[in-house]
Scaffold this motif. Structure first.
Motif, PDB file in Angstrom:
ATOM      1  N   ARG A 267       0.841  -1.208   0.000  1.00 33.41           N
ATOM      2  CA  ARG A 267       0.000   0.000   0.000  1.00 33.41           C
ATOM      3  C   ARG A 267       0.868   1.247   0.000  1.00 33.41           C
ATOM      4  NH1 ARG A 267      -3.538   0.356   5.084  1.00 33.41           N
ATOM      5  NH2 ARG A 267      -1.810   1.570   5.985  1.00 33.41           N
ATOM      6  N   LEU A 268       0.556   2.181  -0.887  1.00 30.73           N
ATOM      7  CA  LEU A 268       1.184   3.496  -0.912  1.00 30.73           C
ATOM      8  C   LEU A 268       0.124   4.550  -0.630  1.00 30.73           C
ATOM      9  CD1 LEU A 268       3.509   3.191  -4.053  1.00 30.73           C
ATOM     10  CD2 LEU A 268       4.225   3.296  -1.656  1.00 30.73           C
ATOM     11  N   VAL A 269       0.376   5.403   0.345  1.00 32.11           N
ATOM     12  CA  VAL A 269      -0.558   6.458   0.724  1.00 32.11           C
ATOM     13  C   VAL A 269       0.026   7.800   0.282  1.00 32.11           C
ATOM     14  CG1 VAL A 269      -1.770   7.590   2.626  1.00 32.11           C
ATOM     15  CG2 VAL A 269      -1.364   5.117   2.687  1.00 32.11           C
ATOM     16  N   ILE A 270      -0.755   8.532  -0.530  1.00 31.05           N
ATOM     17  CA  ILE A 270      -0.304   9.802  -1.077  1.00 31.05           C
ATOM     18  C   ILE A 270      -1.135  10.917  -0.442  1.00 31.05           C
ATOM     19  CG2 ILE A 270       0.056  11.168  -3.172  1.00 31.05           C
ATOM     20  CD1 ILE A 270      -0.645   7.512  -3.622  1.00 31.05           C
ATOM     21  N   GLY A 271      -0.489  11.812   0.281  1.00 33.13           N
ATOM     22  CA  GLY A 271      -1.179  12.916   0.931  1.00 33.13           C
ATOM     23  C   GLY A 271      -0.458  14.235   0.700  1.00 33.13           C
ATOM     24  N   GLU A 272      -1.193  15.343   0.821  1.00 31.76           N
ATOM     25  CA  GLU A 272      -0.603  16.665   0.573  1.00 31.76           C
ATOM     26  C   GLU A 272       0.556  16.949   1.509  1.00 31.76           C
ATOM     27  OE1 GLU A 272      -3.685  19.634   0.704  1.00 31.76           O
ATOM     28  OE2 GLU A 272      -3.723  19.748  -1.493  1.00 31.76           O
ATOM     29  N   ARG A 273       0.385  16.633   2.803  1.00 35.83           N
ATOM     30  CA  ARG A 273       1.447  16.921   3.766  1.00 35.83           C
ATOM     31  C   ARG A 273       2.720  16.159   3.419  1.00 35.83           C
ATOM     32  NH1 ARG A 273      -0.115  15.945   9.867  1.00 35.83           N
ATOM     33  NH2 ARG A 273      -1.652  17.512   9.217  1.00 35.83           N
ATOM     34  N   GLY A 274       2.561  14.854   3.080  1.00 34.99           N
ATOM     35  CA  GLY A 274       3.731  14.066   2.720  1.00 34.99           C
ATOM     36  C   GLY A 274       4.406  14.566   1.464  1.00 34.99           C
ATOM     37  N   LEU A 275       3.601  14.968   0.482  1.00 34.32           N
ATOM     38  CA  LEU A 275       4.173  15.450  -0.773  1.00 34.32           C
ATOM     39  C   LEU A 275       4.973  16.734  -0.558  1.00 34.32           C
ATOM     40  CD1 LEU A 275       1.261  14.778  -3.305  1.00 34.32           C
ATOM     41  CD2 LEU A 275       3.362  13.476  -3.000  1.00 34.32           C
ATOM     42  N   LYS A 276       4.522  17.582   0.352  1.00 38.30           N
ATOM     43  CA  LYS A 276       5.275  18.811   0.642  1.00 38.30           C
ATOM     44  C   LYS A 276       6.651  18.493   1.205  1.00 38.30           C
ATOM     45  CE  LYS A 276       1.228  21.747   1.401  1.00 38.30           C
ATOM     46  NZ  LYS A 276       0.421  22.495   2.406  1.00 38.30           N
ATOM     47  N   ASP A 277       6.722  17.335   1.926  1.00 38.57           N
ATOM     48  CA  ASP A 277       8.015  16.910   2.481  1.00 38.57           C
ATOM     49  C   ASP A 277       8.763  15.973   1.545  1.00 38.57           C
ATOM     50  OD1 ASP A 277       7.477  18.328   4.792  1.00 38.57           O
ATOM     51  OD2 ASP A 277       6.541  16.619   5.798  1.00 38.57           O
ATOM     52  N   GLY A 278       8.191  15.743   0.348  1.00 37.60           N
ATOM     53  CA  GLY A 278       8.841  14.864  -0.623  1.00 37.60           C
ATOM     54  C   GLY A 278       8.738  13.388  -0.259  1.00 37.60           C
ATOM     55  N   LYS A 279       7.662  13.003   0.486  1.00 35.41           N
ATOM     56  CA  LYS A 279       7.538  11.631   0.975  1.00 35.41           C
ATOM     57  C   LYS A 279       6.188  11.010   0.603  1.00 35.41           C
ATOM     58  CE  LYS A 279      11.441  11.851   3.308  1.00 35.41           C
ATOM     59  NZ  LYS A 279      12.639  11.039   2.929  1.00 35.41           N
ATOM     60  N   ILE A 280       6.214   9.707   0.447  1.00 33.13           N
ATOM     61  CA  ILE A 280       5.003   8.891   0.275  1.00 33.13           C
ATOM     62  C   ILE A 280       5.069   7.767   1.295  1.00 33.13           C
ATOM     63  CG2 ILE A 280       3.856   7.220  -1.248  1.00 33.13           C
ATOM     64  CD1 ILE A 280       4.533   9.024  -3.591  1.00 33.13           C
ATOM     65  N   GLU A 281       3.938   7.468   1.900  1.00 28.83           N
ATOM     66  CA  GLU A 281       3.897   6.448   2.964  1.00 28.83           C
ATOM     67  C   GLU A 281       3.713   5.056   2.364  1.00 28.83           C
ATOM     68  OE1 GLU A 281       1.576   7.177   6.733  1.00 28.83           O
ATOM     69  OE2 GLU A 281       0.455   5.459   5.933  1.00 28.83           O
ATOM     70  N   TYR A 282       4.584   4.151   2.762  1.00 26.24           N
ATOM     71  CA  TYR A 282       4.498   2.751   2.303  1.00 26.24           C
ATOM     72  C   TYR A 282       4.232   1.830   3.491  1.00 26.24           C
ATOM     73  CZ  TYR A 282       5.843  -1.994   1.211  1.00 26.24           C
ATOM     74  OH  TYR A 282       5.831  -3.363   1.096  1.00 26.24           O
ATOM     75  N   GLN A 283       3.370   0.828   3.283  1.00 25.03           N
ATOM     76  CA  GLN A 283       3.188  -0.219   4.294  1.00 25.03           C
ATOM     77  C   GLN A 283       2.872  -1.537   3.610  1.00 25.03           C
ATOM     78  OE1 GLN A 283       0.679   0.805   7.572  1.00 25.03           O
ATOM     79  NE2 GLN A 283       1.029  -1.115   8.664  1.00 25.03           N
ATOM     80  N   GLY A 284       3.677  -2.570   3.926  1.00 26.20           N
ATOM     81  CA  GLY A 284       3.384  -3.911   3.467  1.00 26.20           C
ATOM     82  C   GLY A 284       2.268  -4.498   4.313  1.00 26.20           C
ATOM     83  N   ARG A 285       1.535  -5.433   3.746  1.00 27.17           N
ATOM     84  CA  ARG A 285       0.365  -5.988   4.451  1.00 27.17           C
ATOM     85  C   ARG A 285       0.754  -6.681   5.743  1.00 27.17           C
ATOM     86  NH1 ARG A 285      -2.879  -7.326   7.175  1.00 27.17           N
ATOM     87  NH2 ARG A 285      -5.006  -8.094   6.844  1.00 27.17           N
ATOM     88  N   ARG A 286       1.960  -7.213   5.816  1.00 26.87           N
ATOM     89  CA  ARG A 286       2.400  -7.871   7.048  1.00 26.87           C
ATOM     90  C   ARG A 286       3.130  -6.918   8.002  1.00 26.87           C
ATOM     91  NH1 ARG A 286       2.051 -13.456   6.790  1.00 26.87           N
ATOM     92  NH2 ARG A 286       1.753 -14.323   4.704  1.00 26.87           N
ATOM     93  N   ASP A 287       3.370  -5.690   7.568  1.00 24.67           N
ATOM     94  CA  ASP A 287       4.112  -4.740   8.394  1.00 24.67           C
ATOM     95  C   ASP A 287       3.229  -4.193   9.508  1.00 24.67           C
ATOM     96  OD1 ASP A 287       6.168  -5.137   6.611  1.00 24.67           O
ATOM     97  OD2 ASP A 287       5.876  -3.226   5.549  1.00 24.67           O
TER      98      ASP A 287
END
Length: 578
Positions: free
Chosen positions: A533-553
């Motif tokens: 799963r990749l989560v794309i949000g405005e706050r993260g994009l401003k910091d140049g980041k995208i949130e990643y989480q594997g299903r088992r993580d």
């Protein structure tokens, strides 16, 4: 793929009739919907996983030299009558008549049909070996369909049938199919075990089952942790636990055991180990126009009868358990105090191989409230017929002599059989050998339960949030969860770009553009079981980041925007490479 153009039918609650995890989660995840008992619609999410299983199966079957064809679900009764299975297969075979009152069956398997193809198309040894396979719907009229796709009536199966000119050729084809199955289940990402098995109604001389290891499995598997030995408990060899019979040391004594009808009660009352008691099981075989033959099977008190092994003993193929009236007539007492001493009528005695080596043991006296102690073969009883008729237990010696047995549960998802000439002789499927003489074709058959694999995979891979798919058979490999896709141009543009990058790399990705709240989005995709799963949000994009989480993580991690797509691609490739 965008979620707004797909069908997602998740549910918060499972139906009341869902008994096991896979059934509950497949319904809640929108994979299946019940039509009738044991018959399901496969919704788009479920069908995507089915097609991925089928693709892997086809690739490995083709790699092993098998040739795909397609046979009809509806089969004429004459073929089943030729093979002898019209009667033998039993009520699971759905029989019906067409408008001309001709008999047909809805195929549970295709040995008869493929043998008919072979006898009409294969004429010479030069045309063999050949191995036909299909991926097709089957129907078995289960008396009690349950557990969703695990024991349904209609299901998708890959079945293959090989034809060789001799047994050596069959062994080589069988080895290729066995190896192909190992590759298939490895690629599917499942923990599995291949075990020696009983051939059941299919017939033949040897077989292996492939089991997905899961605590909810219906089958018990015996295996040796220090060797390669593994077998279904139905087929596992139970070696004698007493290596050599000791000389008698006790007198034959009739002993009162008031109200103690079970071996455990007798052992406790007499203050002896349970292992010194003998369990008596009475079977009957019917004789036309005469009274039945009764059989007394003797097991150690802590062991259980293996009915599959028992049915293979001479004369016991069609055994049934004796009625109480028959037991009283032959033994003079109801069950609970039975034994081989002083029966009223002759019975045939079979001792399990462990019992045959015992001495000074305890049996029923054929009199209520009495058992006889100090019983010995030769001195007190004639030598019995001896056979392996019990289930193995944990701690038994491994039949290969390389350790002791452990037990686990498994879900059967594949089975390979060496059929030999069982069908070719019955149906006159012959070929001309090198000398021009007709010979029966030597057959093998090889099945995989495609839809059952889905249930088995879930039973092995789930948590309290939902399914955890192996990459190879997940309906989607990656889900993109944009926060405010319909409100933020930056989020939408980045999500669309990620989607296109992953698609271009051959990744099976879905972008959730439904406009749902984050909690709803996350819950749906965790329930469905998408591995990444990749989560794309405005706050993260401003910091140049995208949130990643594997299903088992257990926790999410932040990835640089520019590296997010490649990071996920690398993770998927690494998972599929194992």
């Amino acid at each position: 793929m965008k979620a707004s153009r797909f069908f997602i039918g998740t549910l918060k609650e499972a139906p009341a009739d869902a008994e096991i995890v896979s059934h509950k989660l497949m319904v809640r995840a929108g994979m299946i919907r019940r039509v009738a008992g044991g018959i399901y619609n496969y919704l788009p999410v479920g069908l995507r996983s089915i097609r991925k299983v089928e693709a892997i199966v086809r690739e490995e079957m083709n790699r092993a030299g098998a040739i795909e064809l397609l046979m009809p679900s509806v089969q004429p009764a004459e073929l089943w009558q030729e093979s002898g299975r019209w009667v033998k297969y039993g009520p699971e075979l759905l029989r019906f008549k067409d408008r001309k009152q001709s008999d047909f069956v809805l195929g549970p398997t295709h040995e008869e049909v493929v043998t008919d193809i072979a006898r009409n198309q294969i004429k010479s040894y030069r045309q063999m070996p050949v191995n036909f396979y299909q991926v097709q719907t089957k129907f078995r009229d289960e008396i009690r369909p349950r557990f969703g796709v695990m024991r349904g009536r209609e299901f998708i199966m890959k079945d293959a049938y090989s034809f060789d000119k001799d047994t050596e050729g069959l062994k080589e084809t069988y080895r290729k199919m066995y190896d192909a199955y190992v590759r298939i289940f490895t690629r599917l990402g499942l923990e599995f075990r291949a075990v020696a098995a009983d051939n059941g109604s299919i017939g033949g001389s040897g077989s292996h089952e492939f089991h997905v290891i899961a605590d909810t499995g219906e089958d018990a598997i015996a295996y040796c942790p220090t060797s390669d030995y593994a077998a279904n408990v139905e087929a596992a060899d139970a070696l004698p636990l007493v290596s050599q019979r000791a000389a008698p040391t006790e007198p034959l004594t009739k002993t009162a055991t008031p109200g103690k009808a079970k071996c455990e009660q007798v052992a406790e009352y007499l203050n002896i180990p349970l292992e010194r008691t003998i369990k008596s099981i009475v079977l009957a075989t019917d004789n036309e126009g005469a009274e039945p033959t009764l059989w007394l099977l003797l097991l150690r008190g802590d062991h259980e009868l293996n009915e599959i092994k028992t049915a293979k003993q001479p004369g016991l193929a069609d055994f049934r358990f004796a009625t109480e009236a028959e037991i009283v007539a032959w033994f003079g007492t109801p069950p609970g105090y039975l034994g081989p001493l002083n029966t009223k009528k002759p019975v045939k005695v079979i001792a399990d191989s462990t019992v045959a080596n015992m001495s000074d043991f305890v049996v029923g006296s054929n009199e209520v409230d009495y058992h006889t102690t100090g019983v010995n073969w030769g001195r007190d009883l004639p030598e019995p017929a001896v056979a392996d008729i019990r289930n193995v237990v944990k701690g038994d010696p491994s039949p290969d002599g390389k350790g002791v047995l452990e037990l686990c549960r498994g879900i059967e998802v594949g089975h390979v059989f060496q059929l030999g000439t069982r069908y070719s002789v019955a149906m006159n499927a012959t070929y001309l050998d090198e000398t021009g003489k007709p010979q029966p074709m030597v057959m093998g058959c090889y099945g995989i339960g495609v839809t059952r694999i889905l249930g088995a995979a879930i039973e092995q891979n789930f948590d309290d949030k939902g399914i955890i798919w192996p990459e190879a058979i997940a309906p989607f490999e990656v889900v993109l969860c944009p926060m405010g896709y319909d409100r933020s141009d930056a989020v939408r543009e980045r999500a669309d770009k990620l989607h296109d990058e992953l698609m271009a790399a051959g990744i099976d990705v879905i972008l959730d553009d439904r406009g749902e709240r984050p909690g709803v989005m996350f819950a749906d995709w965790e329930l469905i079981g998408v591995p990444h799963r990749l989560v794309i949000g405005e706050r993260g994009l401003k910091d140049g980041k995208i949130e990643y989480q594997g299903r088992r993580d257990t926790e999410a991690t932040l990835l640089p925007v520019a590296a997010a797509a490649q990071t996920v691609i690398d993770k998927i490739k690494a998972a599929l490479a194992h």
